[in-house]
Design an enzyme around this catalytic site. Structure first.
Site, short mmCIF file in Angstrom:
data_model
loop_
_atom_site.label_atom_id
_atom_site.label_comp_id
_atom_site.label_asym_id
_atom_site.label_seq_id
_atom_site.Cartn_x
_atom_site.Cartn_y
_atom_site.Cartn_z
N ARG A 155 0.84 -1.21 0.00
CA ARG A 155 0.00 0.00 0.00
C ARG A 155 0.87 1.25 0.00
NH1 ARG A 155 -4.45 0.49 4.56
NH2 ARG A 155 -2.64 1.01 5.82
N ARG A 201 9.81 19.15 -7.67
CA ARG A 201 11.11 18.91 -8.33
C ARG A 201 12.25 19.59 -7.59
NH1 ARG A 201 9.34 21.07 -14.08
NH2 ARG A 201 8.78 22.69 -12.61
N LYS A 215 -2.88 6.94 1.20
CA LYS A 215 -2.66 7.22 2.63
C LYS A 215 -1.67 8.37 2.74
CE LYS A 215 -2.36 4.74 6.96
NZ LYS A 215 -3.47 5.48 7.57
#
Ligand code: PMP
Length: 291
Positions: free
Chosen positions: A50, A103, A150
């Site tokens: 996950r 970035r 999550k």
């Protein structure tokens, strides 16, 4: 307590990360909550899978392969000499500047792991069950930040939980945009009606809980109760015979009152108690060994 940060262990007081980490500045990061039972990490592979899926969803390159992150989890439990533990694993975007641009986080992702104990609900909740409200805060739609990720953006959950506390309850249910039940602030939700076990499907807007998956497996393999993943309304929930919540932190806990409606007899029902027993047995007999 020793906390793992980017490959080294630090005493709790010295366990610090940069204020320029985008995990702090923007909630730009992901996490997992795991548990160890009797010196074994429960469902480590599922949590790492996950984590990787959450990372991919937000274009985050994990600082090392999932297998090595798993080793760091094990090491963190070991250096703290814990057998039973709650483990928080956090991956942040890393140190950048004050802009949103990921970035510019040139340090790469940060990783920290805390192994400790957690008590989500007051003592006696496991035996008595929880009082729950329906939150006024709606679950995010999948076209916003998907609830399946999550991520470190938990403010809606934090506020829903505070709403519950203000109402004298311990947990809150989030409805999705269509008004169907999705999940609670840190747990998935199930109900029992005439022997069948119901839980919202992924498209209700939920985190695909590891404990939820375990409970679905237990229902299919060990119990004769049919399981149904489908959308349901709060009204259907309040006339259920049993309601229970599942999560790594919460484990499995009954909801015995919702918005002032007593659920079933007002104490944890037989199916819930059976599932708790099966879950405890599984947790005590499986998992990745730490020692
Ligand atoms: N939903 C939410 C919003 C959660 O934060 C959690 C806890 N991680 C869960 C469900 C339950 O997931 P799990 O069983 O994997 O802990």
């Amino acid at each position: 307590m020793k906390v793992y940060i980017d490959g080294a262990f630090h005493e709790q007081a010295d366990a610090k990360i940069s204020v320029f980490d985008h995990g702090v500045l923007y909630g730009d990061g992901i996490f997992e909550g795991l548990r160890a039972y009797g010196g074994r990490i429960f469902r480590l592979e599922e949590h790492l899978r996950r984590l990787q899926q959450s990372a991919e969803a937000i274009f985050l390159k994990l600082p090392m392969p999932p297998r090595e992150i798993g080793e760091a989890v094990i090491e963190t439990v070991r250096v703290n000499a814990l057998k039973d533990a709650y483990i928080r694993l956090v991956v942040t975007r890393g140190v950048g500047d004050l802009g949103l641009d990921m970035r510019k986080c040139r340090t790469g992702a940060g990783l920290f792991i805390i192994a400790d104990h957690i008590e989500l609900y007051p003592e006696g909740a496991a035996e008595k069950g929880l009082t729950v409200i329906t939150s006024s805060i709606r679950q995010r739609s999948p076209d916003q930040l998907s609830p399946a990720i999550k991520s470190l953006n938990y403010l809606a959950n934090v506020l829903a939980r505070a709403e519950a506390a203000r109402a004298g309850a311990q947990e809150a249910i989030l409805l999705n945009r269509e008004g169907f039940v999705s999940e609670c602030t840190g747990d998935n939700i199930f109900f029992v009606y005439d022997g069948a076990v119901y839980t919202p499907p992924l498209r209700a807007g939920i985190l695909e809980g590891v404990t939820r998956g375990t409970v679905l497996e237990l229902c299919r393999d060990e119990l004769n109760n049919p399981v149904v993943e489908r959308l349901f309304s709060p009204a259907e929930l309040t006339r259920a015979q049993e309601v229970f919540l599942t999560g790594t932190g919460a484990e499995i806990v009954a909801a015995t009152a919702i918005d002032g409606h007593k659920i079933g007899s007002g104490s944890p029902g037989p199916v819930t108690r059976k599932i708790i027993e099966l879950f405890r047995r599984l947790a005590a007999s499986t998992g990745t060994p730490v020692y």
